[in-house]
Write an enzyme that holds these catalytic residues in place. Structure first.
Site, short mmCIF file in Angstrom:
data_model
loop_
_atom_site.label_atom_id
_atom_site.label_comp_id
_atom_site.label_asym_id
_atom_site.label_seq_id
_atom_site.Cartn_x
_atom_site.Cartn_y
_atom_site.Cartn_z
N ARG A 251 8.82 18.73 15.99
CA ARG A 251 8.56 19.88 15.11
C ARG A 251 9.62 20.97 15.16
O ARG A 251 9.92 21.59 14.15
CB ARG A 251 7.23 20.52 15.50
N HIS B 1 5.01 25.35 13.02
CA HIS B 1 4.74 24.15 12.24
C HIS B 1 5.63 24.16 11.01
O HIS B 1 5.75 25.19 10.34
CB HIS B 1 3.26 24.11 11.83
N GLU C 118 2.32 10.56 13.47
CA GLU C 118 2.87 11.91 13.30
C GLU C 118 4.21 11.99 14.00
O GLU C 118 4.62 11.06 14.71
CB GLU C 118 1.88 12.97 13.83
N ASP D 179 -6.24 37.43 22.63
CA ASP D 179 -7.01 38.38 23.46
C ASP D 179 -7.17 37.90 24.91
O ASP D 179 -7.14 38.70 25.84
CB ASP D 179 -8.40 38.61 22.87
N LYS E 63 -15.79 34.77 19.59
CA LYS E 63 -15.31 36.06 19.12
C LYS E 63 -15.93 36.44 17.77
O LYS E 63 -16.26 37.58 17.52
CB LYS E 63 -13.79 35.98 18.97
N ARG F 58 5.19 21.11 22.04
CA ARG F 58 4.03 20.20 22.11
C ARG F 58 4.18 19.04 21.13
O ARG F 58 4.57 19.22 19.98
CB ARG F 58 2.76 20.99 21.76
N HIS G 131 2.39 28.36 14.93
CA HIS G 131 1.29 27.39 14.93
C HIS G 131 0.60 27.29 16.29
O HIS G 131 -0.63 27.22 16.36
CB HIS G 131 1.87 26.04 14.53
C1 SIN Z 1 -1.10 18.85 11.87
O1 SIN Z 1 -2.04 18.27 11.34
O2 SIN Z 1 0.06 18.76 11.46
C2 SIN Z 1 -1.35 19.70 13.06
C3 SIN Z 1 -1.69 18.87 14.22
C4 SIN Z 1 -1.20 19.50 15.48
O3 SIN Z 1 -0.79 20.65 15.47
O4 SIN Z 1 -1.17 18.81 16.48
#
Ligand code: SIN
Length: 510
Positions: free
Chosen positions: A274, A228, A110, A207, A32, A370, A335
């Site tokens: 999250r 996020h 994470e 889009d 894009k 996710r 996010h």
């Molecule tokens: C992050 O670094 O927190 C984002 C990684 C993700 O969205 O999977």
């Protein structure tokens, strides 16, 4: 202009698909904006894969399913976690350099992961490194042509309803063109810019999803938008993400009063899923009247912070926050879209000759929420699968497109639209607010324009997307994963299904 295969989007999913397609014909990949401007470029934390000692694909599967809150497609998840380690090995062979501890891959942690399984590159520039390696590989293939500044505005349909190409607008010259091919793969990324606060780059205006909707493709799970929890809340920082990996290494969230609050909300505290962390932050902000909470890294060693998170450290410093000495003001922002163009496990959509992969697609991998760092992995695994599947069109003749309908543009400002989405389609929703969005957007006048430019087409996409999100969120009369409604705060078994919406039809669940 005609090629055998057209890939719309030059992020991880698009480039990975192009590498497969090049084995069967000429591939045109269009970006894009500039070739490097995609959401992939901004992905910091990393890419998840069960490659560490003591980890197993079954554990990665379990964590992904748990984060997805009952709505992941198990086969899609199994495909992702099983093919992930192979896809990463291939990427390493193509030159991607992940961070190491000695000879071993360094693995971060994470939210909602039961093991350390996040590969990262240059500390916190993982997406950029993966895109670099894929870009180099794709550009080395004689059959692949890369073209910048071609924003998709519409899909071109043949008389028989199959997809024959796309119409594009050059964002720098505002000229228009038609690109034709035997098959089209949408890899246009996300739609975060529907919202007033987003981590996504400016190009993420949905889009691909909007064009697929107008062409009659089935879309699913659009109500599920991930917020996020930690974006730098400093004037001028433009939605800069403070990676979840910071919390994975021990950063704490504190309220306006300095108190660590996540321990009151979830047993995994800062490493809860999250959606839980984002809602907790909103609750704390409302409770104290503050505009943000604090992300505190001061318990981590200063040298470690600078070495492990160089991009984040430097960017915060530019905005007056020294992470080794000061807590950073943070708040949540839009996010990632879990929903999108509905596909099977090979990227096939409901329209003949249209494929989709990456964030624009909904194959059911992410369910209602996710798992962190599964998105780059999805782009790699499902990009490759879609590319392989699309080779089935290698011998098919390209169909001539019928003349496209004249585009109509909504008469409202981008700011108004984004504020409306943020207020009513955001982290906390209600039936009343969602209905208000539908009413307001359905009443927006639509007009043709003799000289449409990229910004007008983007606003048209955002208008369509905001309405679709509100419509699907209104139909889902429950709360699940990233979709939370104050008027129906519980999950309901009759809604443990994907939503489906198609032009001219009501929302259904399957
Ligand atoms: C992050 O670094 O927190 C984002 C990684 C993700 O969205 O999977």
């Amino acid at each position: 202009m005609t090629s055998d295969f057209l890939v719309v989007g030059a992020g991880v999913a698009g480039l990975r698909a192009a590498i497969e397609l090049a084995k069967a014909g000429r591939v045109l990949v269009v970006a894009k904006d500039s070739l490097r401007e995609s959401s992939s470029e901004y992905a910091q934390g990393g890419i998840a894969a069960a490659v560490g000692e003591g980890d197993a694909v079954a554990l990665h599967e379990q964590d992904t399913l748990a984060a997805g809150d009952g709505l992941c497609d198990t086969e899609a998840v199994q495909t992702l976690v099983r093919e992930g380690p192979v896809a990463i090995q291939e990427l390493i062979e193509w030159g991607a350099e992940f961070d190491r501890e000695g000879a071993r891959l360094a693995l971060g942690r994470e939210g909602a992961h039961s093991r350390r399984r996040i590969l990262h590159a240059h500390g916190d520039s993982t997406g950029r490194e993966i895109a670099r390696a894929l870009h180099r590989k794709a550009a080395s293939l004689a059959n692949v042509e890369l073209r910048s500044f071609a924003a998709v505005t519409d899909l071109l349909l043949a008389e028989d309803g199959s997809v024959a190409g796309v119409a594009v607008c050059d964002g720098s010259t505002h000229s228009h063109a038609q690109l034709r091919a035997r098959g089209v793969l949408l890899a246009t990324g996300g739609m975060g810019r529907v919202y007033a606060h987003s981590t996504n780059p400016e190009v993420a205006t949905g889009d691909g999803v909007a064009a697929a909707w107008r062409a009659g493709a089935a879309l699913s799970d659009l109500e599920f938008v991930q917020f996020h929890p930690t974006v730098l809340a400093v004037e001028g920082a433009g939605g800069f993400l403070l990676s979840e990996a910071l919390r994975g290494e021990g950063a704490w969230l504190r309220g306006a009063d300095g108190e660590r609050f996540m321990t009151r909300y979830h047993e995994m505290a800062e490493l809860a899923p999250r959606d839980v962390v984002s809602r907790a932050i909103v609750t704390e902000m409302e409770r104290t009247g503050a505009e943000h909470v604090w992300l505190d890294l001061r318990r981590l060693e200063a040298d470690f912070v600078r070495r492990r998170f160089p991009r984040i450290y430097e960017t915060c410093l530019k905005h007056g926050v020294d992470l080794t000495k000061d807590p950073a003001p943070v708040r949540p922002a839009a996010h990632y879209a879990m929903g999108g163009v509905h596909t099977d496990l090979h990227g096939r959509t409901s329209l003949p000759r249209l494929y989709a992969a990456g964030e624009v697609a909904a194959a059911g991998v992410h369910g209602a929420n996710r798992l962190a760092s599964n998105s780059l992995l999805e782009g790699l695994v499902f990009g490759a699968r879609a590319g392989r599947a699309m080779r089935e069109l290698a011998g098919a003749p390209a169909a001539p497109p019928a003349p496209p309908a004249e585009p109509l543009f909504p008469e409202l400002s981008e700011e108004e639209l984004r504020a409306l989405s943020w207020r009513h389609c955001g982290i906390v929703r209600s039936g009343e607010g969602l209905a208000e969005v539908c009413r307001r957007l359905e009443a927006t006048p639509l007009r043709p324009n003799a000289k449409p430019n990229r910004a007008m087409f983007e606003l048209r996409s955002l208008h369509t997307l905001a309405w679709l999100i509100a419509r699907c969120a209104l139909a889902r009369r429950e709360s699940r994963g990233a979709h939370f409604r104050t008027d129906c705060p519980e999950s309901r078994p009759e809604f443990q299904k994907h939503s489906l919406i198609q032009k001219g039809h009501e929302v259904t669940f399957f």
